[in-house]
Design a protein around this motif. Structure first.
Motif, mmCIF file in Angstrom:
data_model
loop_
_atom_site.group_PDB
_atom_site.id
_atom_site.type_symbol
_atom_site.label_atom_id
_atom_site.label_comp_id
_atom_site.label_asym_id
_atom_site.label_seq_id
_atom_site.Cartn_x
_atom_site.Cartn_y
_atom_site.Cartn_z
ATOM 1 N N GLU A 1 0.829 -1.196 0.000
ATOM 2 C CA GLU A 1 0.000 0.000 0.000
ATOM 3 C C GLU A 1 0.871 1.257 0.000
ATOM 4 O OE1 GLU A 1 -3.229 2.543 -0.020
ATOM 5 O OE2 GLU A 1 -3.114 0.397 -0.448
ATOM 6 N N ALA A 2 1.960 1.223 0.759
ATOM 7 C CA ALA A 2 2.851 2.396 0.811
ATOM 8 C C ALA A 2 3.467 2.683 -0.556
ATOM 9 C CB ALA A 2 3.942 2.158 1.852
ATOM 10 N N GLN A 3 3.823 1.631 -1.287
ATOM 11 C CA GLN A 3 4.362 1.806 -2.643
ATOM 12 C C GLN A 3 3.372 2.510 -3.550
ATOM 13 O OE1 GLN A 3 5.606 -2.185 -3.902
ATOM 14 N NE2 GLN A 3 7.478 -1.266 -4.692
ATOM 15 N N ILE A 4 2.126 2.052 -3.534
ATOM 16 C CA ILE A 4 1.120 2.620 -4.419
ATOM 17 C C ILE A 4 0.819 4.065 -4.025
ATOM 18 C CG2 ILE A 4 -1.230 2.386 -5.289
ATOM 19 C CD1 ILE A 4 0.859 0.276 -6.254
ATOM 20 N N GLU A 5 0.763 4.348 -2.740
ATOM 21 C CA GLU A 5 0.538 5.727 -2.299
ATOM 22 C C GLU A 5 1.680 6.628 -2.753
ATOM 23 O OE1 GLU A 5 -0.080 5.712 1.883
ATOM 24 O OE2 GLU A 5 -2.106 4.860 1.764
ATOM 25 N N ALA A 6 2.919 6.145 -2.617
ATOM 26 C CA ALA A 6 4.071 6.930 -3.062
ATOM 27 C C ALA A 6 4.033 7.134 -4.573
ATOM 28 C CB ALA A 6 5.367 6.234 -2.646
ATOM 29 N N LEU A 7 3.656 6.092 -5.290
ATOM 30 C CA LEU A 7 3.570 6.193 -6.744
ATOM 31 C C LEU A 7 2.528 7.223 -7.168
ATOM 32 C CD1 LEU A 7 4.206 5.190 -9.633
ATOM 33 C CD2 LEU A 7 2.419 3.461 -9.299
ATOM 34 N N ILE A 8 1.347 7.176 -6.571
ATOM 35 C CA ILE A 8 0.289 8.105 -6.951
ATOM 36 C C ILE A 8 0.690 9.543 -6.660
ATOM 37 C CG2 ILE A 8 -2.066 8.848 -6.340
ATOM 38 C CD1 ILE A 8 -2.809 5.887 -6.121
ATOM 39 N N THR A 9 1.335 9.770 -5.529
ATOM 40 C CA THR A 9 1.826 11.122 -5.215
ATOM 41 C C THR A 9 2.824 11.590 -6.265
ATOM 42 O OG1 THR A 9 1.503 10.765 -2.840
ATOM 43 C CG2 THR A 9 3.021 12.518 -3.485
ATOM 44 N N LEU A 10 3.753 10.713 -6.634
ATOM 45 C CA LEU A 10 4.741 11.056 -7.654
ATOM 46 C C LEU A 10 4.078 11.308 -9.005
ATOM 47 C CD1 LEU A 10 7.667 11.321 -8.674
ATOM 48 C CD2 LEU A 10 7.716 8.816 -8.910
ATOM 49 N N LEU A 11 3.144 10.450 -9.382
ATOM 50 C CA LEU A 11 2.469 10.602 -10.672
ATOM 51 C C LEU A 11 1.705 11.914 -10.755
ATOM 52 C CD1 LEU A 11 1.116 6.981 -11.239
ATOM 53 C CD2 LEU A 11 2.947 8.109 -12.512
ATOM 54 N N LYS A 12 1.017 12.271 -9.706
ATOM 55 C CA LYS A 12 0.272 13.532 -9.712
ATOM 56 C C LYS A 12 1.206 14.712 -9.922
ATOM 57 C CE LYS A 12 -3.803 12.277 -6.984
ATOM 58 N NZ LYS A 12 -4.562 12.518 -5.729
ATOM 59 N N GLN B 1 -6.970 0.548 -11.297
ATOM 60 C CA GLN B 1 -8.204 1.249 -10.931
ATOM 61 C C GLN B 1 -7.945 2.304 -9.858
ATOM 62 O OE1 GLN B 1 -11.516 -1.334 -10.188
ATOM 63 N NE2 GLN B 1 -13.001 0.333 -10.224
ATOM 64 N N ARG B 2 -6.948 2.086 -9.006
ATOM 65 C CA ARG B 2 -6.579 3.104 -8.016
ATOM 66 C C ARG B 2 -6.088 4.376 -8.708
ATOM 67 N NH1 ARG B 2 -4.548 1.439 -3.065
ATOM 68 N NH2 ARG B 2 -4.001 3.628 -2.746
ATOM 69 N N LEU B 3 -5.370 4.196 -9.801
ATOM 70 C CA LEU B 3 -4.911 5.365 -10.554
ATOM 71 C C LEU B 3 -6.086 6.091 -11.180
ATOM 72 C CD1 LEU B 3 -2.197 3.951 -10.054
ATOM 73 C CD2 LEU B 3 -1.551 4.531 -12.409
ATOM 74 N N ALA B 4 -7.087 5.325 -11.621
ATOM 75 C CA ALA B 4 -8.294 5.940 -12.176
ATOM 76 C C ALA B 4 -9.030 6.735 -11.101
ATOM 77 C CB ALA B 4 -9.207 4.872 -12.764
ATOM 78 N N GLU B 5 -9.133 6.175 -9.911
ATOM 79 C CA GLU B 5 -9.801 6.867 -8.811
ATOM 80 C C GLU B 5 -9.063 8.142 -8.419
ATOM 81 O OE1 GLU B 5 -9.850 3.750 -5.957
ATOM 82 O OE2 GLU B 5 -11.519 2.671 -6.914
ATOM 83 N N ALA B 6 -7.768 8.178 -8.682
ATOM 84 C CA ALA B 6 -6.966 9.372 -8.404
ATOM 85 C C ALA B 6 -7.015 10.380 -9.549
ATOM 86 C CB ALA B 6 -5.516 8.973 -8.117
ATOM 87 N N GLY B 7 -7.775 10.059 -10.605
ATOM 88 C CA GLY B 7 -7.925 10.975 -11.729
ATOM 89 C C GLY B 7 -6.786 10.938 -12.724
ATOM 90 N N LEU B 8 -6.003 9.856 -12.720
ATOM 91 C CA LEU B 8 -4.817 9.786 -13.572
ATOM 92 C C LEU B 8 -5.058 9.048 -14.886
ATOM 93 C CD1 LEU B 8 -2.294 9.032 -10.703
ATOM 94 C CD2 LEU B 8 -2.392 11.147 -12.048
ATOM 95 N N ILE B 9 -5.996 8.107 -14.890
ATOM 96 C CA ILE B 9 -6.350 7.403 -16.120
ATOM 97 C C ILE B 9 -7.870 7.254 -16.164
ATOM 98 C CG2 ILE B 9 -4.165 6.116 -16.161
ATOM 99 C CD1 ILE B 9 -5.783 3.619 -15.295
ATOM 100 N N ARG B 10 -8.397 6.963 -17.362
ATOM 101 C CA ARG B 10 -9.832 6.690 -17.490
ATOM 102 C C ARG B 10 -10.120 5.247 -17.084
ATOM 103 N NH1 ARG B 10 -11.646 6.601 -22.687
ATOM 104 N NH2 ARG B 10 -9.554 6.056 -23.357
ATOM 105 N N TRP B 11 -11.372 5.019 -16.692
ATOM 106 C CA TRP B 11 -11.788 3.660 -16.356
ATOM 107 C C TRP B 11 -13.162 3.418 -16.964
ATOM 108 C CZ3 TRP B 11 -8.505 0.237 -14.723
ATOM 109 C CH2 TRP B 11 -8.966 -1.012 -14.283
#
Length: 257
Positions: free
Chosen positions: A124-135, A169-179
């Motif tokens: 979970e920490a990896q994905i949270e860090a990734l989403i922060t970086l991607l944004k 889908q987590r990336l989609a929920e963060a507004g980064l990709i379409r779903w």
């Protein structure tokens, strides 16, 4: 006042390595980031080996995200090319090292077990860090939605990372990709269950998403590999590369948006 003007002039005039003075006082409005996509990978090994491979070997990436803790390492400046994509294509563009940012996640990938591949989950920490970086990357490089893709998207004939356990889908929920909308998928699936489109239709729909593949009109091995890459992203519960009504509905829904 005179001192301030002289100081400003000195800031705008910079010297090249060869000693030539360059005037930076003008800047063109017709420019954008060299970055067109962000490509997500897994390393297939642990942190120590990942760092060695990506800093001392023939491959590299702009960022590496550890697993425990989820430290974000910057290994290559974003203005420079990293060697992470290889022979690749997406939306008609090829050899994407020059136009992408590569992000590697420390993850073992999979091992073959008695019942098939056993995949390592992401923390979970990896994905949270990734989403922060991607944004941050998307904002700074002014990238449109759907600019974040996987290695298996751009090289489906030879790569499977970041794998079926990567939470797109987590990336989609963060507004980064379409779903794809679930209700629209269900409606279209009912139609496709009555009559499944032919291979050419699937190839055209996959190409519209961005995949590179030949319009052979057959469910050949390259087409099945691309189908599997698409399924791994949008229907990770089953990614056998076989055309079916649900895959058709997912494709049609995404391409209709």
């Amino acid at each position: 006042m005179r001192f301030a003007l002289l100081a400003l002039t000195a800031l705008l005039l910079t010297a090249c390595t060869g000693g030539q003075v360059i005037d930076d006082s003008f800047s063109s409005r017709s420019q954008s980031s060299r970055v067109q996509y962000i490509v997500v990978h897994y390393t297939s090994t642990d942190l120590a080996h990942s760092l060695a491979l990506l800093t001392q070997g023939e491959v590299s990436s702009h960022y590496l995200i550890g697993d425990s803790p989820a430290t974000v390492y910057r290994l290559v400046d974003e203005n420079r090319r990293a060697w992470h994509a290889g022979d690749s294509a997406w939306q008609g563009r090829t050899w994407l090292n020059a136009s992408t940012i590569g992000i590697e996640l420390v993850n073992q990938g999979y091992e073959q077990g008695p019942s098939g591949a056993v995949w390592q989950p992401y923390s979970e920490a990896q994905i949270e860090a990734l989403i922060t970086l991607l944004k941050d990357l998307v904002k700074r490089h002014e990238l449109p939605i759907d600019s974040i893709i996987g290695h298996s998207d751009i090289a489906p004939q030879r790569k499977v990372d970041p794998g079926p356990l990567f939470p797109w889908q987590r990336l989609a929920e963060a507004g980064l990709i379409r779903w794809p909308d679930a209700a629209a998928v269900a409606t279209r699936r009912a139609v496709f269950e009555q009559a499944l489109p032919d291979a050419l239709w699937f190839q055209q729909q996959l190409a519209h998403i961005g995949f590179s593949l030949a319009f052979s009109g057959e469910f050949d091995e390259p087409t099945r590999n691309v189908l599997a890459a698409f399924q791994m992203k949008y229907r990770p519960a089953r990614y056998d590369g076989m055309a079916d009504a649900e895959t058709a509905a997912l494709l049609a829904t995404l391409n209709a948006e």
